[in-house]
Design a protein around this motif. Structure first.
Motif, PDB file in Angstrom:
ATOM      1  N   THR A  40       0.831  -1.200   0.000  1.00 37.47           N
ATOM      2  CA  THR A  40       0.000   0.000   0.000  1.00 37.47           C
ATOM      3  C   THR A  40       0.867   1.252   0.000  1.00 37.47           C
ATOM      4  OG1 THR A  40      -1.831  -1.130   1.090  1.00 37.47           O
ATOM      5  CG2 THR A  40      -1.799   1.271   1.241  1.00 37.47           C
ATOM      6  N   VAL A  41       1.939   1.260   0.777  1.00 33.60           N
ATOM      7  CA  VAL A  41       2.849   2.407   0.794  1.00 33.60           C
ATOM      8  C   VAL A  41       3.395   2.641  -0.614  1.00 33.60           C
ATOM      9  CG1 VAL A  41       5.054   3.288   1.664  1.00 33.60           C
ATOM     10  CG2 VAL A  41       3.464   2.162   3.223  1.00 33.60           C
ATOM     11  N   CYS A  42       3.754   1.589  -1.285  1.00 34.03           N
ATOM     12  CA  CYS A  42       4.267   1.707  -2.658  1.00 34.03           C
ATOM     13  C   CYS A  42       3.210   2.274  -3.595  1.00 34.03           C
ATOM     14  CB  CYS A  42       4.769   0.361  -3.157  1.00 34.03           C
ATOM     15  SG  CYS A  42       6.252  -0.208  -2.302  1.00 34.03           S
ATOM     16  N   ARG A  43       1.970   1.836  -3.438  1.00 36.00           N
ATOM     17  CA  ARG A  43       0.876   2.343  -4.276  1.00 36.00           C
ATOM     18  C   ARG A  43       0.621   3.823  -4.004  1.00 36.00           C
ATOM     19  NH1 ARG A  43      -3.695  -2.275  -3.790  1.00 36.00           N
ATOM     20  NH2 ARG A  43      -4.833  -0.926  -5.197  1.00 36.00           N
ATOM     21  N   LEU A  44       0.673   4.201  -2.724  1.00 36.33           N
ATOM     22  CA  LEU A  44       0.470   5.599  -2.352  1.00 36.33           C
ATOM     23  C   LEU A  44       1.569   6.475  -2.937  1.00 36.33           C
ATOM     24  CD1 LEU A  44      -0.453   5.016   1.397  1.00 36.33           C
ATOM     25  CD2 LEU A  44      -2.036   5.721  -0.408  1.00 36.33           C
ATOM     26  N   ALA A  45       2.813   6.033  -2.797  1.00 38.40           N
ATOM     27  CA  ALA A  45       3.946   6.785  -3.334  1.00 38.40           C
ATOM     28  C   ALA A  45       3.837   6.929  -4.850  1.00 38.40           C
ATOM     29  CB  ALA A  45       5.258   6.109  -2.951  1.00 38.40           C
ATOM     30  N   ASN A  46       3.458   5.860  -5.510  1.00 40.35           N
ATOM     31  CA  ASN A  46       3.304   5.893  -6.959  1.00 40.35           C
ATOM     32  C   ASN A  46       2.215   6.889  -7.365  1.00 40.35           C
ATOM     33  OD1 ASN A  46       3.891   4.947  -9.633  1.00 40.35           O
ATOM     34  ND2 ASN A  46       1.968   3.813  -9.553  1.00 40.35           N
ATOM     35  N   ALA A  47       1.098   6.874  -6.656  1.00 40.42           N
ATOM     36  CA  ALA A  47      -0.002   7.786  -6.969  1.00 40.42           C
ATOM     37  C   ALA A  47       0.400   9.241  -6.737  1.00 40.42           C
ATOM     38  CB  ALA A  47      -1.223   7.440  -6.123  1.00 40.42           C
ATOM     39  N   LEU A  48       1.285   9.460  -5.775  1.00 40.66           N
ATOM     40  CA  LEU A  48       1.759  10.811  -5.469  1.00 40.66           C
ATOM     41  C   LEU A  48       2.981  11.200  -6.289  1.00 40.66           C
ATOM     42  CD1 LEU A  48       1.418  10.637  -1.602  1.00 40.66           C
ATOM     43  CD2 LEU A  48       0.079  12.104  -3.134  1.00 40.66           C
ATOM     44  N   ARG A  49       3.547  10.231  -7.017  1.00 39.58           N
ATOM     45  CA  ARG A  49       4.748  10.427  -7.825  1.00 39.58           C
ATOM     46  C   ARG A  49       5.930  10.866  -6.953  1.00 39.58           C
ATOM     47  NH1 ARG A  49       1.820  13.785 -12.528  1.00 39.58           N
ATOM     48  NH2 ARG A  49       0.317  12.196 -13.110  1.00 39.58           N
ATOM     49  N   VAL A  50       6.070  10.168  -5.823  1.00 41.64           N
ATOM     50  CA  VAL A  50       7.193  10.427  -4.913  1.00 41.64           C
ATOM     51  C   VAL A  50       7.837   9.105  -4.542  1.00 41.64           C
ATOM     52  CG1 VAL A  50       6.162  12.521  -3.944  1.00 41.64           C
ATOM     53  CG2 VAL A  50       5.792  10.325  -2.801  1.00 41.64           C
ATOM     54  N   SER A  51       9.020   9.189  -3.971  1.00 39.92           N
ATOM     55  CA  SER A  51       9.701   8.011  -3.448  1.00 39.92           C
ATOM     56  C   SER A  51       9.061   7.619  -2.124  1.00 39.92           C
ATOM     57  CB  SER A  51      11.176   8.354  -3.227  1.00 39.92           C
ATOM     58  OG  SER A  51      11.795   7.394  -2.418  1.00 39.92           O
ATOM     59  N   VAL A  52       9.114   6.344  -1.801  1.00 39.57           N
ATOM     60  CA  VAL A  52       8.606   5.894  -0.503  1.00 39.57           C
ATOM     61  C   VAL A  52       9.394   6.555   0.633  1.00 39.57           C
ATOM     62  CG1 VAL A  52       7.664   3.707  -1.331  1.00 39.57           C
ATOM     63  CG2 VAL A  52      10.031   3.807  -0.539  1.00 39.57           C
ATOM     64  N   GLU A  53      10.594   7.045   0.346  1.00 45.85           N
ATOM     65  CA  GLU A  53      11.408   7.726   1.345  1.00 45.85           C
ATOM     66  C   GLU A  53      10.715   8.988   1.878  1.00 45.85           C
ATOM     67  OE1 GLU A  53      14.329   6.671   2.702  1.00 45.85           O
ATOM     68  OE2 GLU A  53      13.928   4.836   1.592  1.00 45.85           O
ATOM     69  N   LYS A  54       9.807   9.553   1.116  1.00 43.02           N
ATOM     70  CA  LYS A  54       9.084  10.742   1.559  1.00 43.02           C
ATOM     71  C   LYS A  54       8.231  10.474   2.784  1.00 43.02           C
ATOM     72  CE  LYS A  54       9.990  14.000  -1.465  1.00 43.02           C
ATOM     73  NZ  LYS A  54      10.434  15.335  -1.124  1.00 43.02           N
ATOM     74  N   PHE A  55       7.938   9.203   3.054  1.00 42.26           N
ATOM     75  CA  PHE A  55       7.103   8.858   4.197  1.00 42.26           C
ATOM     76  C   PHE A  55       7.917   8.635   5.467  1.00 42.26           C
ATOM     77  CE2 PHE A  55       4.396   7.325   0.637  1.00 42.26           C
ATOM     78  CZ  PHE A  55       3.378   8.247   0.821  1.00 42.26           C
ATOM     79  N   ARG A  56       9.237   8.735   5.398  1.00 45.59           N
ATOM     80  CA  ARG A  56      10.086   8.547   6.586  1.00 45.59           C
ATOM     81  C   ARG A  56      10.027   9.754   7.475  1.00 45.59           C
ATOM     82  NH1 ARG A  56      14.381   4.645   6.834  1.00 45.59           N
ATOM     83  NH2 ARG A  56      13.896   3.112   5.283  1.00 45.59           N
TER      84      ARG A  56
END
Length: 64
Positions: free
Chosen positions: A48-64
């Motif tokens: 889900t984190v990967c899907r959210l990042a993809n939808a936002l066009r950001v790296s998953v690192e943005k959620f750290r």
């Protein structure tokens, strides 16, 4: 993952100018799932984190 995940998710969504509905559609989630994630009532899976990042066009690192 950060304890600030819900607020970061909401901030990133708003920065992209996405409504909950548009964001949910882009991420392949329901609106209620997005609301629950942003409220901290649901913990996302890695997928889900990967899907959210993809939808936002950001790296998953943005959620750290």
């Amino acid at each position: 993952m950060s304890n600030n995940f819900p607020s970061r998710l909401r901030s990133l969504r708003l920065a992209r100018g996405l409504s909950v509905s548009a964001f949910a559609t882009a991420a392949g989630l329901s609106r209620s799932a997005v609301y629950a994630l942003e409220a901290g009532k649901r913990t996302p899976t890695w997928a889900t984190v990967c899907r959210l990042a993809n939808a936002l066009r950001v790296s998953v690192e943005k959620f750290r």
